[in-house]
Design a protein around this motif. Sequence first.
Motif, mmCIF file in Angstrom:
data_model
loop_
_atom_site.group_PDB
_atom_site.id
_atom_site.type_symbol
_atom_site.label_atom_id
_atom_site.label_comp_id
_atom_site.label_asym_id
_atom_site.label_seq_id
_atom_site.Cartn_x
_atom_site.Cartn_y
_atom_site.Cartn_z
ATOM 1 N N ILE A 230 0.844 -1.198 0.000
ATOM 2 C CA ILE A 230 0.000 0.000 0.000
ATOM 3 C C ILE A 230 0.883 1.254 0.000
ATOM 4 C CG2 ILE A 230 -1.747 1.296 1.299
ATOM 5 C CD1 ILE A 230 -2.915 -1.221 0.113
ATOM 6 N N PHE B 91 1.034 4.125 -3.018
ATOM 7 C CA PHE B 91 0.861 5.570 -2.834
ATOM 8 C C PHE B 91 2.047 6.343 -3.403
ATOM 9 C CE2 PHE B 91 -2.149 4.633 0.850
ATOM 10 C CZ PHE B 91 -3.271 4.980 0.125
ATOM 11 N N GLU B 92 3.240 5.733 -3.360
ATOM 12 C CA GLU B 92 4.435 6.374 -3.915
ATOM 13 C C GLU B 92 4.383 6.412 -5.435
ATOM 14 O OE1 GLU B 92 8.185 6.614 -2.065
ATOM 15 O OE2 GLU B 92 6.486 7.470 -0.928
ATOM 16 N N GLU C 44 1.893 4.924 -7.812
ATOM 17 C CA GLU C 44 0.699 4.988 -8.655
ATOM 18 C C GLU C 44 0.041 6.347 -8.457
ATOM 19 O OE1 GLU C 44 -0.974 2.484 -10.892
ATOM 20 O OE2 GLU C 44 -1.717 4.517 -11.263
ATOM 21 N N LYS C 45 -0.186 7.064 -9.530
ATOM 22 C CA LYS C 45 -0.798 8.390 -9.358
ATOM 23 C C LYS C 45 -2.287 8.379 -9.722
ATOM 24 C CE LYS C 45 2.678 9.871 -7.415
ATOM 25 N NZ LYS C 45 2.525 9.620 -5.980
ATOM 26 N N ASP C 46 -2.756 7.263 -10.280
ATOM 27 C CA ASP C 46 -4.177 7.133 -10.636
ATOM 28 C C ASP C 46 -4.963 6.602 -9.427
ATOM 29 O OD1 ASP C 46 -6.669 6.466 -11.594
ATOM 30 O OD2 ASP C 46 -5.955 5.073 -13.128
ATOM 31 N N ALA C 47 -5.784 7.472 -8.836
ATOM 32 C CA ALA C 47 -6.492 7.110 -7.601
ATOM 33 C C ALA C 47 -7.395 5.887 -7.796
ATOM 34 C CB ALA C 47 -7.309 8.292 -7.091
ATOM 35 N N ILE C 48 -8.028 5.791 -8.961
ATOM 36 C CA ILE C 48 -8.929 4.653 -9.208
ATOM 37 C C ILE C 48 -8.142 3.343 -9.242
ATOM 38 C CG2 ILE C 48 -10.631 3.660 -10.796
ATOM 39 C CD1 ILE C 48 -11.478 6.488 -11.534
ATOM 40 N N ILE D 195 -5.425 2.812 -7.647
ATOM 41 C CA ILE D 195 -5.066 2.546 -6.246
ATOM 42 C C ILE D 195 -6.213 1.837 -5.525
ATOM 43 C CG2 ILE D 195 -4.652 3.651 -3.991
ATOM 44 C CD1 ILE D 195 -2.951 5.728 -5.393
ATOM 45 N N ILE D 196 -7.427 2.362 -5.714
ATOM 46 C CA ILE D 196 -8.583 1.751 -5.036
ATOM 47 C C ILE D 196 -8.732 0.283 -5.428
ATOM 48 C CG2 ILE D 196 -11.092 1.848 -4.718
ATOM 49 C CD1 ILE D 196 -10.930 4.863 -5.373
ATOM 50 N N LYS D 197 -8.637 0.014 -6.732
ATOM 51 C CA LYS D 197 -8.803 -1.368 -7.210
ATOM 52 C C LYS D 197 -7.776 -2.313 -6.591
ATOM 53 C CE LYS D 197 -10.583 -0.434 -11.882
ATOM 54 N NZ LYS D 197 -10.221 -0.520 -13.318
ATOM 55 N N LYS E 294 -5.848 -1.890 -4.002
ATOM 56 C CA LYS E 294 -6.000 -1.953 -2.547
ATOM 57 C C LYS E 294 -7.078 -2.964 -2.154
ATOM 58 C CE LYS E 294 -6.847 1.801 0.528
ATOM 59 N NZ LYS E 294 -7.972 1.112 1.006
#
Lengths: 215, 215, 215
Positions: B170, B174-175, B177-181, B183-185, B187
């Motif tokens: 995780i 955060f370091e 991946e700049k695409d928040a979506i 990241i959500i997937k 995670k």
Amino acid sequence: MRFDDLLQLFVPKDRVFFPLFVKDTQNLVTISKTLVQLVNCVDPTQRRALIKEVERLEHVGDNITHEIFNELSTNFITPFDREDIHALASSIDDIADFIHGSSKRIDLYKIVEVSPAIIKLAELIETSAQELHIAVSEFGGTRDLNKIKEACVKINSIENHADDVFNMAIANLFEQEKDAIAIIKIKEILAALETATDKCEDAANVLQTILVKNA
Amino acid sequence: MRFDDLLQLFVPKDRVFFPLFVKDTQNLVTISKTLVQLVNCVDPTQRRALIKEVERLEHVGDNITHEIFNELSTNFITPFDREDIHALASSIDDIADFIHGSSKRIDLYKIVEVSPAIIKLAELIETSAQELHIAVSEFGGTRDLNKIKEACVKINSIENHADDVFNMAIANLFEQEKDAIAIIKIKEILAALETATDKCEDAANVLQTILVKNA
Amino acid sequence: MRFDDLLQLFVPKDRVFFPLFVKDTQNLVTISKTLVQLVNCVDPTQRRALIKEVERLEHVGDNITHEIFNELSTNFITPFDREDIHALASSIDDIADFIHGSSKRIDLYKIVEVSPAIIKLAELIETSAQELHIAVSEFGGTRDLNKIKEACVKINSIENHADDVFNMAIANLFEQEKDAIAIIKIKEILAALETATDKCEDAANVLQTILVKNA
């Protein structure tokens, strides 16, 4: 067979706990009906009133939970294992909490349009609450094992269905919604609703545990 | 010492439940092996087939769970506390559910590239499932307490390791991946995998509870 | 009344388990105090040292948990149901885990500014840990039922308060923070802190279960 099972032969039919559980699950049916109304409501003032009503009903449920815990501490001999009475009351309380939690989030996150998946999950919660009420009433009444098992099986299958609805909704969300913040908000609400159906399953499992022990 | 412990002296060695648990954890080993293949598979058609296989094996597990619950309701005297048999069956069921859940998400979220952390967590689940299978088989067999404890200790340490892998993954996410979506997937998938190792620990804890009660 | 309740009349006052639980909750008070210092600390080097200290104290807690489990496996007769001793030790362990988890995330996610809601939740955890320590010490000491119940009621109300703080913080986050990745990070930390207060409530519930059984 346990020593307390032997004792139980001399224990009168439960006149204390199941009447309270019946009241508690009746309240769950009412909260979940209010939730269904709320997610179908487009008028902001009316929706706000329904959210307040969910909150009020959650407090009604809290009071029933405390009544059960009080009875538990003042009754020396209980008709079922104390820990199961405790667990059943706790899981009914959890269901109300998660219904309240999802309703509160719709309010706090200032959700304007409610998605079809949210409506579907609210409806599944209502059906599950009704089945739980049937199972608990049957348990406190004529105790027809087949009817209780049938209701528990339905609650289990509703939970599976809710799981599918949740998963498909999240997949669609990722396809269609490009605003990450909107995704997070809707995911939170969907998750709270889906957890409410999990908690219905927990309650059904406690009921089955009580059945198994008293088989 | 409890009344049922006394009774247990007259209870024949368990020939019903542990054979089913052995079958159940053997199935877990197979599901988790399939999961490891799946996360290492780059061919989309083959990966889809492996996801279908995980789904099929999850249903196989469901059937074993139901078989255990059926035995529970038809056996008057059980070799262990009914609630522990129930809890062990439930947690093995949960492990299969979370393996299935993470595999389904890889499919639903249309994940193309699987990260090294996902592969690592899948491998940890496989090892944990194998240790659980060893512990359960030993319990149903010669019941060498040291071997059972050893397997449970390993399951606990795998859970800690999975926790670290999850946390580092995780943090890296955060370091890098700049695409928040995205990241959500990722995670969500990492969380489902990590929870599978938690559920292995729960199963190991139930086993230890049974050991403690029958010490 | 159960066979083991009868036996318990002959069981000497607990001199093994509650002293360990007192030590365990004392350690919780220390970890939670360190957490409060950490979230109020603006100096990076000092904060890092406090995060390390939380980690160290979590290991101290782990050792006490193992000590309790060891006592459980070597004591033939226990003053309370084995499963409740197990459950209480597990939930205290969980509280420490979630405190450690939130502290670790502040580090891993490279959080610079800690929000007021994080500080508030850390303070609620500290108060809850203190109340749990009071309840456990009272249980192991003069066992004044009213004092124990009072502490448990406080822990329950702290959990409700933490729930409100969490919900308001998330709502504010959605209002004010436009960076989705920042939202995810802070939400994770808030969630870990809020779960720590849930686990305090779980521990209080186990204590109440023990009280109920030994009423």
